[in-house]
Each structure stands twice: as structure tokens, then as C-alpha cells.
Design a protein around this motif. Structure first.
Motif, PDB file in Angstrom:
ATOM      1  N   PHE A   1       0.823  -1.207   0.000  1.00 24.27           N
ATOM      2  CA  PHE A   1       0.000   0.000   0.000  1.00 24.27           C
ATOM      3  C   PHE A   1       0.857   1.258   0.000  1.00 24.27           C
ATOM      4  N   HIS A   2       1.689   1.397  -1.024  1.00 26.13           N
ATOM      5  CA  HIS A   2       2.656   2.493  -1.061  1.00 26.13           C
ATOM      6  C   HIS A   2       2.018   3.870  -1.202  1.00 26.13           C
ATOM      7  N   THR A   3       0.766   3.961  -1.621  1.00 23.10           N
ATOM      8  CA  THR A   3       0.139   5.273  -1.784  1.00 23.10           C
ATOM      9  C   THR A   3      -0.563   5.756  -0.519  1.00 23.10           C
ATOM     10  N   TYR A   4      -0.583   4.936   0.518  1.00 21.10           N
ATOM     11  CA  TYR A   4      -1.274   5.300   1.751  1.00 21.10           C
ATOM     12  C   TYR A   4      -0.277   5.743   2.822  1.00 21.10           C
ATOM     13  N   SER A   5      -0.735   6.604   3.711  1.00 24.00           N
ATOM     14  CA  SER A   5       0.110   7.072   4.811  1.00 24.00           C
ATOM     15  C   SER A   5       0.337   5.936   5.804  1.00 24.00           C
ATOM     16  N   ALA A   6       1.321   6.094   6.669  1.00 22.15           N
ATOM     17  CA  ALA A   6       1.603   5.082   7.686  1.00 22.15           C
ATOM     18  C   ALA A   6       0.375   4.867   8.570  1.00 22.15           C
ATOM     19  N   ARG A   7      -0.297   5.951   8.933  1.00 22.35           N
ATOM     20  CA  ARG A   7      -1.502   5.849   9.762  1.00 22.35           C
ATOM     21  C   ARG A   7      -2.570   5.012   9.058  1.00 22.35           C
ATOM     22  N   ASN A   8      -2.810   5.300   7.785  1.00 22.23           N
ATOM     23  CA  ASN A   8      -3.844   4.557   7.058  1.00 22.23           C
ATOM     24  C   ASN A   8      -3.452   3.094   6.848  1.00 22.23           C
ATOM     25  N   LYS A   9      -2.168   2.831   6.651  1.00 25.61           N
ATOM     26  CA  LYS A   9      -1.713   1.442   6.530  1.00 25.61           C
ATOM     27  C   LYS A   9      -2.001   0.682   7.816  1.00 25.61           C
ATOM     28  N   MET A  10      -1.748   1.330   8.954  1.00 23.30           N
ATOM     29  CA  MET A  10      -2.014   0.675  10.238  1.00 23.30           C
ATOM     30  C   MET A  10      -3.515   0.461  10.427  1.00 23.30           C
ATOM     31  N   LEU A  11      -4.322   1.435  10.016  1.00 22.44           N
ATOM     32  CA  LEU A  11      -5.771   1.285  10.147  1.00 22.44           C
ATOM     33  C   LEU A  11      -6.290   0.147   9.269  1.00 22.44           C
ATOM     34  N   ILE A  12      -5.792   0.075   8.043  1.00 22.30           N
ATOM     35  CA  ILE A  12      -6.210  -1.014   7.143  1.00 22.30           C
ATOM     36  C   ILE A  12      -5.788  -2.352   7.731  1.00 22.30           C
ATOM     37  N   TYR A  13      -4.552  -2.436   8.185  1.00 21.40           N
ATOM     38  CA  TYR A  13      -4.031  -3.684   8.760  1.00 21.40           C
ATOM     39  C   TYR A  13      -4.849  -4.114   9.969  1.00 21.40           C
ATOM     40  N   ARG A  14      -5.182  -3.163  10.827  1.00 25.45           N
ATOM     41  CA  ARG A  14      -5.930  -3.489  12.046  1.00 25.45           C
ATOM     42  C   ARG A  14      -7.328  -4.004  11.717  1.00 25.45           C
ATOM     43  N   GLN A  15      -7.924  -3.483  10.635  1.00 28.44           N
ATOM     44  CA  GLN A  15      -9.284  -3.869  10.273  1.00 28.44           C
ATOM     45  C   GLN A  15      -9.338  -5.102   9.368  1.00 28.44           C
ATOM     46  N   ASN A  16      -8.281  -5.299   8.572  1.00 27.65           N
ATOM     47  CA  ASN A  16      -8.249  -6.459   7.680  1.00 27.65           C
ATOM     48  C   ASN A  16      -6.799  -6.805   7.349  1.00 27.65           C
ATOM     49  N   PRO A  17      -6.142  -7.636   8.176  1.00 31.74           N
ATOM     50  CA  PRO A  17      -4.740  -7.969   7.925  1.00 31.74           C
ATOM     51  C   PRO A  17      -4.530  -8.796   6.661  1.00 31.74           C
ATOM     52  N   ASN A  18      -5.611  -9.261   6.042  1.00 28.78           N
ATOM     53  CA  ASN A  18      -5.497 -10.040   4.803  1.00 28.78           C
ATOM     54  C   ASN A  18      -5.757  -9.206   3.555  1.00 28.78           C
ATOM     55  N   ALA A  19      -5.921  -7.908   3.713  1.00 32.77           N
ATOM     56  CA  ALA A  19      -6.185  -7.045   2.561  1.00 32.77           C
ATOM     57  C   ALA A  19      -5.008  -7.112   1.590  1.00 32.77           C
ATOM     58  N   SER A  20      -5.332  -7.090   0.302  1.00 28.28           N
ATOM     59  CA  SER A  20      -4.271  -7.165  -0.703  1.00 28.28           C
ATOM     60  C   SER A  20      -4.282  -5.982  -1.668  1.00 28.28           C
ATOM     61  N   TYR A  21      -5.446  -5.392  -1.910  1.00 33.46           N
ATOM     62  CA  TYR A  21      -5.563  -4.241  -2.801  1.00 33.46           C
ATOM     63  C   TYR A  21      -6.791  -3.473  -2.352  1.00 33.46           C
ATOM     64  N   VAL A  22      -6.626  -2.235  -1.921  1.00 36.36           N
ATOM     65  CA  VAL A  22      -7.767  -1.469  -1.440  1.00 36.36           C
ATOM     66  C   VAL A  22      -7.961  -0.217  -2.280  1.00 36.36           C
ATOM     67  N   ALA A  23      -9.219   0.181  -2.371  1.00 33.79           N
ATOM     68  CA  ALA A  23      -9.587   1.400  -3.085  1.00 33.79           C
ATOM     69  C   ALA A  23     -10.958   1.832  -2.590  1.00 33.79           C
ATOM     70  N   SER A  24     -11.323   3.043  -2.927  1.00 35.07           N
ATOM     71  CA  SER A  24     -12.644   3.536  -2.545  1.00 35.07           C
ATOM     72  C   SER A  24     -13.701   2.897  -3.437  1.00 35.07           C
ATOM     73  N   MET A  25     -14.948   3.018  -3.024  1.00 37.65           N
ATOM     74  CA  MET A  25     -16.045   2.490  -3.835  1.00 37.65           C
ATOM     75  C   MET A  25     -16.047   3.157  -5.210  1.00 37.65           C
ATOM     76  N   ALA A  26     -15.835   4.472  -5.228  1.00 37.38           N
ATOM     77  CA  ALA A  26     -15.829   5.200  -6.503  1.00 37.38           C
ATOM     78  C   ALA A  26     -14.718   4.703  -7.417  1.00 37.38           C
ATOM     79  N   ASP A  27     -13.530   4.436  -6.857  1.00 36.88           N
ATOM     80  CA  ASP A  27     -12.418   3.933  -7.676  1.00 36.88           C
ATOM     81  C   ASP A  27     -12.738   2.563  -8.248  1.00 36.88           C
ATOM     82  N   PHE A  28     -13.295   1.672  -7.427  1.00 35.25           N
ATOM     83  CA  PHE A  28     -13.666   0.354  -7.947  1.00 35.25           C
ATOM     84  C   PHE A  28     -14.747   0.483  -9.021  1.00 35.25           C
ATOM     85  N   ASN A  29     -15.708   1.386  -8.812  1.00 34.55           N
ATOM     86  CA  ASN A  29     -16.755   1.582  -9.819  1.00 34.55           C
ATOM     87  C   ASN A  29     -16.164   2.071 -11.138  1.00 34.55           C
TER      88      ASN A  29
END
Length: 189
Positions: A49-77
Motif C-alpha cells: 500500500f505504497h500510496t497510503y500514509s503510515a496511519r492509514n496502513k495501520m488502520l487497514i491492517y488493524r481492520q483487515n490484515p489479509n487485505a491485498s488491494y484497497v480502493a474507494s467504492m468510486a475507484d472500484f466503480n
């Protein structure tokens, strides 16, 4: 059901979400103190997750340690994939600046939300002075596993592997760079 919230209600909601985010980060830090080997796992995780801040990386990890590729709903759409029904996003901090303008140098700054149509046209034309006040809010991102993206499309989004021509081009470029800076390149089977 009402659609709009007052400014105070929005601020209270954002304060609550920020407090929850801080609590998640604190819990993660306490986990790392108890199990330092978990830090290495996080380091491997956050490299995706090189485009995310350290804080956001920790938040993503804490909520889903198995995440592999994240984006907003609008980006996925925009990519042509939809979030599956019943899936919940992961909360992260999002930069949401407040854009303000003024009609003359001595006038007070006003939010663009309060601008008239004529003022909006003048702002768009660059005729009125504007500035951004930094502010962070709460946004949601989703993991690719929460979308309708077929497994066959994962490599194109995750950047897994290269075709033979791309691999050869990358190899030749790295080899040329190494030779240019004086590093001998030896090829072996």
C-alpha cells in the motif's frame, strides 16, 4: 429519515470516528509490544500500500490484515467492479480540505458552499482569490476481495508478474544501469 446533518452532528461523528481510529492504532502498538514478531508481518503487509500514509496502513491492517488491494467504492466503480452487497468498508483518514474564497482582499473568507452561482462562475474563471484549509475526515476503502472483480483480473490490478517481453526489457534496463555505474553483471543458468 432525514438526509442532512447539522455541522455539529458531522463534527461529533468525525470526532467519534477519529477516536476509534486512534484506539485501533493504540491497540496495534500494544500488540507489537507484546509480540515484536508481528512488526515484521506488518512491514510485509504495508509494502502493498505504497500510496497510503503510515496511519492509514495501520488502520487497514488493524481492520483487515489479509487485505491485498484497497480502493474507494468510486475507484472500484470506475474500474468496472462493484462492492458486494453487505460488505463494510475499512475506515481511514481522508484529506478533505475546505475551499474558501473572498470577493476582495479586505473581505472575510467564506466557504465555497455559501457562494452564489455568479461567485462560483467567478471562482471557476480564477477571478476570485481562493485558498484551502486543511482538514481530515473519515473515508472508507474496500479490499478487492469485497468486490465483483473476477480472480482472473487480480494480476492486472495487483501487478503480479510480467509477460516475457516486459521481463526482458526490465532485465536489460537493470543490467544497463548496473554496467553504467561500474557493477559487473554475470549471467548464469
Amino acid at each position: 429519515m432525514r438526509k442532512y446533518f447539522t455541522q455539529e452532528e458531522r463534527e461529533a461523528y468525525n470526532a467519534q470516528k477519529n477516536a476509534e481510529a486512534n484506539q485501533r492504532i493504540d491497540e496495534l502498538a500494544r500488540t507489537w509490544q507484546r509480540n515484536p514478531e508481528d512488526v515484521a508481518e506488518f512491514i510485509r503487509f504495508q509494502e502493498k500500500f505504497h500510496t497510503y500514509s503510515a496511519r492509514n496502513k495501520m488502520l487497514i491492517y488493524r481492520q483487515n490484515p489479509n487485505a491485498s488491494y484497497v480502493a474507494s467504492m468510486a475507484d472500484f466503480n470506475r474500474m468496472g467492479y462493484w462492492i458486494r452487497r453487505g460488505e463494510h468498508g475499512m475506515s481511514i483518514s481522508v484529506y478533505m480540505p475546505i475551499v474558501k474564497f473572498r470577493t476582495k482582499p479586505s473581505a472575510p473568507w467564506r466557504s465555497i458552499k455559501s457562494a452564489s452561482e455568479q461567485e462560483r462562475a467567478m471562482i471557476k474563471a480564477g477571478m476570485l482569490e481562493t485558498h484551502e484549509e486543511p482538514r481530515f475526515g473519515i473515508g472508507s476503502v474496500y479490499d478487492i476481495s469485497q468486490t465483483t472483480c473476477p480472480l482472473s483480473d487480480y494480476p492486472k490490478l495487483l501487478g503480479l508478474g510480467y509477460n516475457s517481453e516486459q521481463h526482458a526489457a526490465i532485465y536489460n534496463e537493470v543490467k544497463r544501469y548496473c554496467e553504467n555505474i561500474g557493477i559487473e553483471v554475470k549471467e548464469q543458468d
